[in-house]
Design an enzyme around this catalytic site. Structure first.
Site, PDB file in Angstrom:
ATOM      1  N   ASP A 193      -8.658  -7.828   0.439  1.00  0.00           N
ATOM      2  CA  ASP A 193      -7.241  -7.218   1.484  1.00  0.00           C
ATOM      3  C   ASP A 193      -8.322  -7.214   3.227  1.00  0.00           C
ATOM      4  OD1 ASP A 193      -5.680  -4.854   2.619  1.00  0.00           O
ATOM      5  OD2 ASP A 193      -6.975  -4.650   0.991  1.00  0.00           O
ATOM      6  N   HIS A 221      -6.268 -21.503  10.436  1.00  0.00           N
ATOM      7  CA  HIS A 221      -8.249 -21.870  10.752  1.00  0.00           C
ATOM      8  C   HIS A 221      -8.867 -20.178   9.882  1.00  0.00           C
ATOM      9  CE1 HIS A 221     -11.943 -22.806  11.300  1.00  0.00           C
ATOM     10  NE2 HIS A 221     -12.993 -21.481  11.360  1.00  0.00           N
ATOM     11  N   ASP A 235       1.009  -0.520  -0.032  1.00  0.00           N
ATOM     12  CA  ASP A 235       0.177   0.293  -0.218  1.00  0.00           C
ATOM     13  C   ASP A 235       1.085   1.452  -0.049  1.00  0.00           C
ATOM     14  OD1 ASP A 235       0.831   0.559   2.623  1.00  0.00           O
ATOM     15  OD2 ASP A 235      -1.160   0.065   3.631  1.00  0.00           O
ATOM     16  N   SER A 236       0.015   2.420   0.217  1.00  0.00           N
ATOM     17  CA  SER A 236       0.872   3.912   0.051  1.00  0.00           C
ATOM     18  C   SER A 236       1.441   4.452   1.052  1.00  0.00           C
ATOM     19  CB  SER A 236      -0.217   4.647  -0.982  1.00  0.00           C
ATOM     20  OG  SER A 236      -1.015   5.110  -0.664  1.00  0.00           O
ATOM     21  N   CYS A 253      -8.182 -27.892  12.397  1.00  0.00           N
ATOM     22  CA  CYS A 253      -9.185 -28.287  13.323  1.00  0.00           C
ATOM     23  C   CYS A 253      -9.529 -30.087  12.896  1.00  0.00           C
ATOM     24  CB  CYS A 253     -10.688 -27.926  11.616  1.00  0.00           C
ATOM     25  SG  CYS A 253     -11.311 -26.232  12.245  1.00  0.00           S
ATOM     26  N   ASP A 296      -2.841   8.436  -1.713  1.00  0.00           N
ATOM     27  CA  ASP A 296      -4.390   9.029  -1.646  1.00  0.00           C
ATOM     28  C   ASP A 296      -4.223   9.758  -0.273  1.00  0.00           C
ATOM     29  OD1 ASP A 296      -4.478   6.046  -0.298  1.00  0.00           O
ATOM     30  OD2 ASP A 296      -5.924   6.297  -1.193  1.00  0.00           O
ATOM     31  N   CYS A 308     -15.214 -27.937   8.586  1.00  0.00           N
ATOM     32  CA  CYS A 308     -13.458 -27.853   8.340  1.00  0.00           C
ATOM     33  C   CYS A 308     -12.146 -28.322   7.906  1.00  0.00           C
ATOM     34  CB  CYS A 308     -12.921 -26.253   8.998  1.00  0.00           C
ATOM     35  SG  CYS A 308     -11.407 -25.664   8.911  1.00  0.00           S
ATOM     36  N   CYS A 314      -9.282 -27.180   8.075  1.00  0.00           N
ATOM     37  CA  CYS A 314      -7.806 -26.698   8.033  1.00  0.00           C
ATOM     38  C   CYS A 314      -6.647 -27.974   8.750  1.00  0.00           C
ATOM     39  CB  CYS A 314      -7.395 -25.681   8.445  1.00  0.00           C
ATOM     40  SG  CYS A 314      -8.395 -25.723  10.046  1.00  0.00           S
ATOM     41  N   GLN A 366     -11.234   7.503  -5.923  1.00  0.00           N
ATOM     42  CA  GLN A 366     -11.979   8.020  -4.485  1.00  0.00           C
ATOM     43  C   GLN A 366     -13.499   9.297  -4.248  1.00  0.00           C
ATOM     44  OE1 GLN A 366     -10.826   7.793  -0.856  1.00  0.00           O
ATOM     45  NE2 GLN A 366      -8.998   6.828  -1.135  1.00  0.00           N
ATOM     46  N   GLY A 413      -1.058   5.879   2.693  1.00  0.00           N
ATOM     47  CA  GLY A 413      -2.589   6.342   2.872  1.00  0.00           C
ATOM     48  C   GLY A 413      -3.692   6.297   3.556  1.00  0.00           C
ATOM     49  N   PHE A 414      -3.452   5.222   4.061  1.00  0.00           N
ATOM     50  CA  PHE A 414      -4.654   4.665   4.864  1.00  0.00           C
ATOM     51  C   PHE A 414      -3.974   4.873   6.537  1.00  0.00           C
ATOM     52  CE2 PHE A 414      -6.702   2.139   7.929  1.00  0.00           C
ATOM     53  CZ  PHE A 414      -7.734   2.144   7.834  1.00  0.00           C
TER      54      PHE A 414
END
Length: 375
Positions: A266, A335, A91-92, A309, A145, A304, A306, A189, A94-95
């Site tokens: 994500d 899991h 990511d940049s 489990c 951004d 499940c 996994c 945006q 920005g968040f």
């Protein structure tokens, strides 16, 4: 390497695709586990591979602060630094600028903020973000951004969006000034205002982007507002580029977005929930810390497959959590990531078979009938 996207199948707005990157291919729809500091918390790269993770996300902002881009560059980039041989998206920053609103000051040049680590003054401009991401040598980089908060007036959203578009053009010019290590995504945006979203996309059209992200959602807006934006925006996004909805995490929200034409996702939800004892099942989300699981000899989810489990009971996982044992966080994370990555496999198979609509209807009905939180 310039990313290449191939559309393999579709059903309605939903897409089954393949994204080819320098470090491998990503079958879409895809979920990217979040590796903030160059690690998906509690997981080794080999475990992520076994779970079926194809691509992970690294955090430019935090890696810039610790250990610093120069140290990662000395390793040859983030792939070698974290021992991950598959694609990485960064990511940049920005968040994080958005989430640190009490510590930052935004101007046309970029952002000045106080480091959450030591309080020192730090600058982040589009050019700075691109320089760091070039050092990280990620397969996909993101333009810097200004993430619009919710709620925001139309005028506030317009001002934020237009600043993001000016930063996007600067990001593109800087990233491609020399041979690029990967491809750069632009970020649409505009808050919850459809006309601003379309104006943002038009502004991004001044450059050629490897893909398009939808930012400024998953920031507290109602679900119906988010879906309205996706329904109005995705038909206008270029069909030959991947579409990435940033930060959306609940499984049912991912399914709803896939139905509306989104390819990539994500979120920290599966890993963060795991560390807090919240585990995803076919009948809802359980809280392993609750006393109801103290003597439960069954797995997290009987259906499940996994590792967790197949080998451990709810009673044991609750015991590990109560004792604050690291293994508990690891098994919970295995899991939850298995659940998310299996969901993406099911979505890809359903689109390829032409049965997504019926599959999604059943899935969403089951989720609506399940308890939303934590029994």
């Amino acid at each position: 390497m310039t990313p290449q996207f191939e559309l393999l199948a579709s059903e309605g707005a939903a897409r089954r695709g393949r994204l080819t990157l320098a470090h491998g291919t990503v079958e879409t729809p895809a979920f990217m586990p979040v590796g903030t500091y160059g690690t998906v918390k509690a997981m080794t790269p080999e475990e992520l591979e076994e779970l079926g993770a194809q691509i992970v996300l690294g955090n430019t902002f935090h890696l810039m602060l610790r250990p610093g881009a120069a140290i990662i560059a000395a390793h040859g980039g983030l792939h070698d630094f974290m021992h991950w041989r598959h694609p990485i998206l960064t990511d940049s920053g920005g968040f994080q600028v958005f989430s640190l609103k009490s510590l930052r000051r935004i101007s046309e040049e970029g952002v000045q903020f106080r480091s959450p680590i030591d309080g020192s003054e730090v600058r982040l401009t589009p050019e700075d973000s691109m320089a760091v991401q070039r050092h990280l040598r990620s397969d996909i980089a993101m333009a810097l951004d200004d993430c619009t908060p919710y709620p925001a007036t139309e005028e506030q959203a317009r001002e934020s969006m237009e600043r993001s578009m000016r930063w996007a053009l600067r990001s593109h010019d800087c990233y491609y000034r020399q041979e690029a290590p990967g491809g750069l995504f632009g970020i649409v945006q505009g808050g919850v205002y459809p006309q601003l979203r379309l104006a943002s996309l038009e502004a991004l059209g001044a450059r050629d982007w490897a893909g398009f992200a939808i930012g400024g959602l998953a920031v507290g807006e109602p679900e119906e507002e988010r879906l309205r934006i996706l329904e109005s925006l995705t038909p206008s996004l270029p069909a030959d580029r991947p579409r990435y909805l940033m930060g959306i995490g609940r499984p049912e929200d991912i399914v709803a977005a896939v139905l509306r034409g989104v390819d990539m996702f994500d979120c920290v939800m599966p890993t963060r929930h795991a560390r807090n004892g919240h585990l995803f099942t076919s009948t809802g989300v359980i809280n392993i810390r609750n006393s109801a699981h103290q003597s439960d000899l069954g797995p997290i989810d009987p259906g499940c497959t996994c590792y967790t489990c197949r080998h451990y009971t709810r009673a044991y996982l609750r015991h590990l959590d109560r004792c604050n044992e690291i293994l508990g966080a690891r098994l919970n994370t295995l899991h939850n990531l298995h659940v998310y990555l299996q969901l993406m496999r099911s979505l890809r198979e359903a689109i390829a078979a032409g049965g997504l609509t019926a599959w999604a209807h059943r899935y969403l009905e089951e989720r609506r009938a399940a308890p939303d939180a934590v029994a």
